[in-house]
Design an enzyme around this catalytic site. Structure first.
Site, PDB file in Angstrom:
ATOM      1  N   HIS A  37       2.352  -7.088  16.717  1.00 17.39           N
ATOM      2  CA  HIS A  37       2.726  -7.007  15.295  1.00 17.39           C
ATOM      3  C   HIS A  37       1.637  -6.342  14.464  1.00 17.39           C
ATOM      4  O   HIS A  37       1.736  -6.261  13.243  1.00 17.39           O
ATOM      5  CB  HIS A  37       3.066  -8.385  14.748  1.00 17.39           C
ATOM      6  CG  HIS A  37       1.883  -9.205  14.283  1.00 17.39           C
ATOM      7  ND1 HIS A  37       0.736  -9.381  15.018  1.00 17.39           N
ATOM      8  CD2 HIS A  37       1.688  -9.896  13.124  1.00 17.39           C
ATOM      9  CE1 HIS A  37      -0.105 -10.143  14.339  1.00 17.39           C
ATOM     10  NE2 HIS A  37       0.441 -10.464  13.201  1.00 17.39           N
ATOM     11  N   GLY A  38       0.585  -5.839  15.132  1.00 12.78           N
ATOM     12  CA  GLY A  38      -0.501  -5.163  14.441  1.00 12.78           C
ATOM     13  C   GLY A  38      -1.624  -4.887  15.418  1.00 12.78           C
ATOM     14  O   GLY A  38      -1.441  -4.964  16.642  1.00 12.78           O
ATOM     15  N   ALA A  39      -2.785  -4.560  14.867  1.00 20.02           N
ATOM     16  CA  ALA A  39      -3.942  -4.304  15.730  1.00 20.02           C
ATOM     17  C   ALA A  39      -4.491  -5.596  16.315  1.00 20.02           C
ATOM     18  O   ALA A  39      -4.989  -5.623  17.442  1.00 20.02           O
ATOM     19  CB  ALA A  39      -5.032  -3.571  14.940  1.00 20.02           C
ATOM     20  N   GLY A  40      -4.422  -6.686  15.561  1.00 24.16           N
ATOM     21  CA  GLY A  40      -4.956  -7.966  16.023  1.00 24.16           C
ATOM     22  C   GLY A  40      -6.434  -8.101  15.713  1.00 24.16           C
ATOM     23  O   GLY A  40      -7.189  -7.129  15.776  1.00 24.16           O
ATOM     24  N   SER A  73      -4.925  -0.905  10.428  1.00 24.47           N
ATOM     25  CA  SER A  73      -5.827  -1.564   9.484  1.00 24.47           C
ATOM     26  C   SER A  73      -5.851  -0.696   8.229  1.00 24.47           C
ATOM     27  O   SER A  73      -5.053   0.235   8.101  1.00 24.47           O
ATOM     28  CB  SER A  73      -7.238  -1.696  10.068  1.00 24.47           C
ATOM     29  OG  SER A  73      -7.844  -0.416  10.184  1.00 24.47           O
ATOM     30  N   MET A  74      -6.779  -0.967   7.302  1.00 23.76           N
ATOM     31  CA  MET A  74      -6.858  -0.159   6.081  1.00 23.76           C
ATOM     32  C   MET A  74      -7.139   1.310   6.367  1.00 23.76           C
ATOM     33  O   MET A  74      -6.743   2.187   5.603  1.00 23.76           O
ATOM     34  CB  MET A  74      -7.971  -0.686   5.177  1.00 23.76           C
ATOM     35  CG  MET A  74      -7.767  -2.059   4.625  1.00 23.76           C
ATOM     36  SD  MET A  74      -9.184  -2.468   3.587  1.00 23.76           S
ATOM     37  CE  MET A  74      -9.056  -4.258   3.546  1.00 23.76           C
ATOM     38  N   GLU A  99       0.809  -1.210   0.000  1.00 21.18           N
ATOM     39  CA  GLU A  99       0.000   0.000   0.000  1.00 21.18           C
ATOM     40  C   GLU A  99       0.849   1.270   0.000  1.00 21.18           C
ATOM     41  O   GLU A  99       1.933   1.318   0.596  1.00 21.18           O
ATOM     42  CB  GLU A  99      -0.929   0.017   1.216  1.00 21.18           C
ATOM     43  CG  GLU A  99      -0.222  -0.091   2.562  1.00 21.18           C
ATOM     44  CD  GLU A  99      -1.180  -0.374   3.714  1.00 21.18           C
ATOM     45  OE1 GLU A  99      -2.274  -0.922   3.480  1.00 21.18           O
ATOM     46  OE2 GLU A  99      -0.821  -0.051   4.870  1.00 21.18           O
ATOM     47  N   HIS A 104       3.444  -6.089   3.490  1.00 19.86           N
ATOM     48  CA  HIS A 104       3.314  -7.106   4.534  1.00 19.86           C
ATOM     49  C   HIS A 104       3.111  -8.450   3.851  1.00 19.86           C
ATOM     50  O   HIS A 104       2.115  -8.669   3.166  1.00 19.86           O
ATOM     51  CB  HIS A 104       2.116  -6.799   5.446  1.00 19.86           C
ATOM     52  CG  HIS A 104       1.813  -7.880   6.430  1.00 19.86           C
ATOM     53  ND1 HIS A 104       0.532  -8.275   6.739  1.00 19.86           N
ATOM     54  CD2 HIS A 104       2.628  -8.668   7.178  1.00 19.86           C
ATOM     55  CE1 HIS A 104       0.565  -9.236   7.639  1.00 19.86           C
ATOM     56  NE2 HIS A 104       1.835  -9.497   7.915  1.00 19.86           N
ATOM     57  N   HIS A 121       8.243 -11.166  11.958  1.00 19.65           N
ATOM     58  CA  HIS A 121       7.673 -11.961  13.049  1.00 19.65           C
ATOM     59  C   HIS A 121       7.555 -13.399  12.533  1.00 19.65           C
ATOM     60  O   HIS A 121       8.139 -13.738  11.520  1.00 19.65           O
ATOM     61  CB  HIS A 121       6.321 -11.392  13.485  1.00 19.65           C
ATOM     62  CG  HIS A 121       5.398 -11.046  12.355  1.00 19.65           C
ATOM     63  ND1 HIS A 121       5.380  -9.792  11.771  1.00 19.65           N
ATOM     64  CD2 HIS A 121       4.468 -11.768  11.688  1.00 19.65           C
ATOM     65  CE1 HIS A 121       4.473  -9.766  10.802  1.00 19.65           C
ATOM     66  NE2 HIS A 121       3.911 -10.958  10.727  1.00 19.65           N
TER      67      HIS A 121
END
Length: 467
Positions: free
Chosen positions: A393-396, A371-372, A228, A254, A336
């Site tokens: 490693h992100g929002a989950g 997220s997006m 992105e 990613h 990760h």
């Protein structure tokens, strides 16, 4: 006098491989040690197992020793601890009971040294996503995960955010022309030195994967993988990153090791399950001893998969930079779904598994996506010991893929994306922003783990379209 009662289970628990050696041992024990004490017979068989060459001429155990070929994997029946060893769960209020249950189970394994659960944690296979698990001399294939070495890679270009709005259609075309997702591949894949690594010839399983690796290099997976364009904002001058404070056009990707990583994970998990006998509920937590042949093979294969994943990202960014006609001012990468050998403060070396968790050692740079429609965070690790120097490693996920598909409506997603100025190519309802936790809450739960250096707002997103 009582007759000897010896069972195959006793020998397998001791370490005998399933098969002829067990049957012969029971037969010889019944014939020659019929009235012996069970403990004495087990002691004899333990000696045979340790040094079969020394018993090949033995009248009783010689035939058993012949079946214990050097190099055969030792099968051991494992017993779980009664209670999980203590571990820290960050952002505990936002972590599901099922993820906690999975982590609790992993923390009952007899080889566990320490663990931690990140605030983006959710249910997975083996370890939960967001689980960090350490041992002294064991590696758990499903503690690493299927997508070995999955990475985040951010390129920061010397272009202002206004370039994005003025050239949105052009950037969409660049993504369509220079990225491939899921089953799609380039007509002419680029070469890379990783494809010529000697391990592809030395390890039989890798030999069978070389062709697929060559075909898929430079591509991205399905699911939550993306490439992105967006706005990268660095809030302060940072000599480590080497990019002045300000807002820039950024490219964030990613993805991981594609089919190669998945095949390695499946192959060595099966081997682990055959030699590490665990209760059914813990079967996917089977591990390999690092001193065993299989453990060494997996370690080499895992590291090669990580190198391959890095090569995929390098090619993605090279293709797009060339098409854009710009060289990045700076890059940030982290991965990760991997295991690292890390020396602790007391000098002890642990094998630290981070399944969906970002390395956050002191001074280590990384990026944690949202997220997006929610920003990612550019961070520097603080090396927090209770988190095993890790972060989210992100929002989950807060909704499983199935629940997201059942409950989220396409119209709502379209309106939400438009409201945030996001253009989406591909993507499914299971990856809608509503399926994810609030990244701001996740970041608040790990203020002690990372320092925030900047943010990245997605604007032109490409994902797999599922075709």
């Amino acid at each position: 006098m009582k007759k000897l009662k010896l069972r195959g289970r006793d020998l397998i628990k001791m370490g005998f491989p399933k098969g002829p050696a067990v049957s012969l041992a029971l037969e010889q024990a019944g014939r020659h040690r019929k009235f012996a004490q069970k403990e004495e017979v087990l002691a004899e068989l333990s000696a045979v197992l340790r040094s079969p060459d020394g018993f090949r001429a033995d009248e009783v155990w010689g035939t058993v020793a012949e079946k214990l070929e050097p190099g055969l994997p030792v099968v051991v029946e494992q017993v779980l601890k009664d209670e999980p060893i203590p571990y820290k769960a960050f952002g505990e209020a936002g972590i599901s009971l099922s993820a906690r249950g999975q982590m609790d189970l992993a923390m009952r394994l007899p080889v566990v040294s320490a663990g931690a659960l990140m605030p983006d944690a959710h249910h997975g296979y083996g370890l939960p996503i967001g689980g960090v698990w350490a041992s002294e001399n064991a590696v758990m294939p499903y503690g690493v995960g299927m997508d070995i070495g999955c990475r985040m890679s951010l390129s920061v270009y010397p272009l202002p955010p206004s370039f994005l709005e003025k050239n949105r259609e052009k950037l969409q075309s660049l993504l369509l022309e220079n990225t491939r997702f899921g089953k799609a591949a380039f007509d002419r894949p680029m070469d890379d030195e990783v494809l010529h690594h000697s391990l592809f010839c030395e390890i039989p399983k890798l030999r069978s994967l070389q062709g697929k690796a060559r075909l898929q290099i430079g591509t991205s997976g399905s699911g939550n993988h993306f490439v992105e364009f967006g706005v990268a904002e660095l809030t302060e001058e940072d000599t480590q990153l080497g990019v002045p404070a300000g807002q820039y056009l950024g490219l964030l990707s990613h993805s991981g090791s594609r089919g190669m990583g998945a095949a390695i994970a499946q192959h060595y998990t099966q081997i682990a399950r055959e030699v590490c006998l665990l209760p059914r509920e813990a079967a996917h937590l089977a591990w390999l001893d690092m001193e065993s042949e299989a453990g060494q093979e997996y370690w080499l294969a895992m590291n090669l998969a990580g190198t391959y994943a890095a090569a995929c990202h390098r090619q993605i960014h090279e293709r797009i930079s060339t098409a854009l006609g710009e060289e990045p001012l700076g890059k940030i990468e982290n991965h990760h779904n991997f295991a690292w050998k890390e020396v602790q403060a007391d000098g002890q070396e642990w094998i630290v598994h981070r399944k969906g968790a970002t390395p956050a050692g002191k001074g280590v740079l990384g990026i944690i996506p949202g997220s997006m429609t929610a920003p990612g965070f550019i961070v520097r690790g603080k090396g927090e010991a209770s988190a095993l120097s890790s972060a989210a490693h992100g929002a989950g996920r807060q909704l499983s893929r199935r629940k997201a598909k059942e409950s989220i409506r396409p119209k709502a997603v379209k309106q939400h994306l438009a409201g945030h100025g996001v253009s989406l190519i591909g993507g499914g309802l299971d990856e809608a922003p509503f399926a994810y936790k609030d990244i701001y809450q996740v970041m608040a739960a790990q203020e002690g783990l990372v320092e925030v250096l900047g943010r990245f707002w997605p604007k032109v997103v490409r994902m797999d379209d599922g075709k």
